[in-house]
Design an enzyme around this catalytic site. Structure first.
Site, PDB file in Angstrom:
ATOM      1  N   LYS A 112      -3.533  -0.900 -11.516  1.00 56.81           N
ATOM      2  CA  LYS A 112      -4.745  -1.078 -10.722  1.00 56.81           C
ATOM      3  C   LYS A 112      -5.880  -1.435 -11.667  1.00 56.81           C
ATOM      4  O   LYS A 112      -6.101  -0.745 -12.655  1.00 56.81           O
ATOM      5  CB  LYS A 112      -5.055   0.227  -9.980  1.00 56.81           C
ATOM      6  CG  LYS A 112      -6.292   0.182  -9.133  1.00 56.81           C
ATOM      7  CD  LYS A 112      -6.511   1.522  -8.436  1.00 56.81           C
ATOM      8  CE  LYS A 112      -7.815   1.555  -7.699  1.00 56.81           C
ATOM      9  NZ  LYS A 112      -8.038   2.859  -7.058  1.00 56.81           N
ATOM     10  N   ASP A 138     -11.982   7.858   1.563  1.00 65.29           N
ATOM     11  CA  ASP A 138     -11.614   6.530   2.064  1.00 65.29           C
ATOM     12  C   ASP A 138     -10.229   6.546   2.688  1.00 65.29           C
ATOM     13  O   ASP A 138      -9.388   5.699   2.405  1.00 65.29           O
ATOM     14  CB  ASP A 138     -11.706   5.473   0.968  1.00 65.29           C
ATOM     15  CG  ASP A 138     -11.781   4.052   1.533  1.00 65.29           C
ATOM     16  OD1 ASP A 138     -12.128   3.892   2.727  1.00 65.29           O
ATOM     17  OD2 ASP A 138     -11.491   3.102   0.790  1.00 65.29           O
TER      18      ASP A 138
END
Length: 184
Positions: A14, A111
């Protein structure tokens, strides 16, 4: 594939790239990155949270090397089909057990949405991913607003997330699964 590890384990890399190279943006990105690393190191031993293998910074870009979770995210799975009630109950039990562990560690995800939940192929368990928006509950001060419209409760939208903010997002996903209607 991690060619350095004897197991040749599969990984995902990532990359967090700051939107600009001004000092404030880079410092903010570095702080968010450090928080995500710290949280993943603390949570990564839990079965339904990816393990963090490594982290590094290169040219003001930040990288995480995490356990690869083979499966589909729930955004792909939700589609526009309605789920039967029994499947929604199983979803809630699965996600809320992971969320209980995360909250016991004093962490708010901030989130939760279908794209951040992967149904693992090997055992069909739901894995919680993307801890880039996490908040340590030890700090009570108002924070930057982070979240996704439709899944974010009002207290979070004004910068005051709480543990219940994550539970709200899971509830919205359950309603979405039952009705087939996008929350936005």
């Amino acid at each position: 594939t991690d060619t350095q590890a004897p197991s040749k384990r599969r990984c995902i890399v990532k990359k967090l790239q700051p939107e600009s190279d001004d000092l404030f943006t880079v410092k903010t990105s570095r702080r968010l990155f450090a928080t995500e690393v710290k949280v993943l190191r603390r949570l990564g031993d839990y079965d339904t949270i990816p393990q963090l293998y490594d982290d590094f910074e290169e040219n003001q870009n930040f990288f995480l090397v995490e356990q690869y979770i083979e499966g589909k995210n729930l955004k792909q799975e939700f589609g526009w089909r309605r789920w039967p009630e029994a499947k929604v109950i199983a979803f809630l039990q699965d996600v809320l057990s992971t969320l209980a562990y995360v909250h016991q560690q004093r962490v708010i995800h901030r989130d939760l949405k279908p794209a951040n939940l992967i149904r693992r192929k090997k055992d069909k368990k739901i894995v919680l991913i993307d801890f880039g928006s996490v908040k340590n509950k030890r700090r009570i001060a108002q924070t930057v607003v982070i979240g996704t419209d439709g899944y974010m409760p009002s207290e979070q939208s004004i910068g005051r997330p709480n543990f219940s903010s994550d539970v709200y997002a899971v509830g919205i996903m359950a309603i979405q699964a039952l009705t087939g209607i996008d929350p936005t």
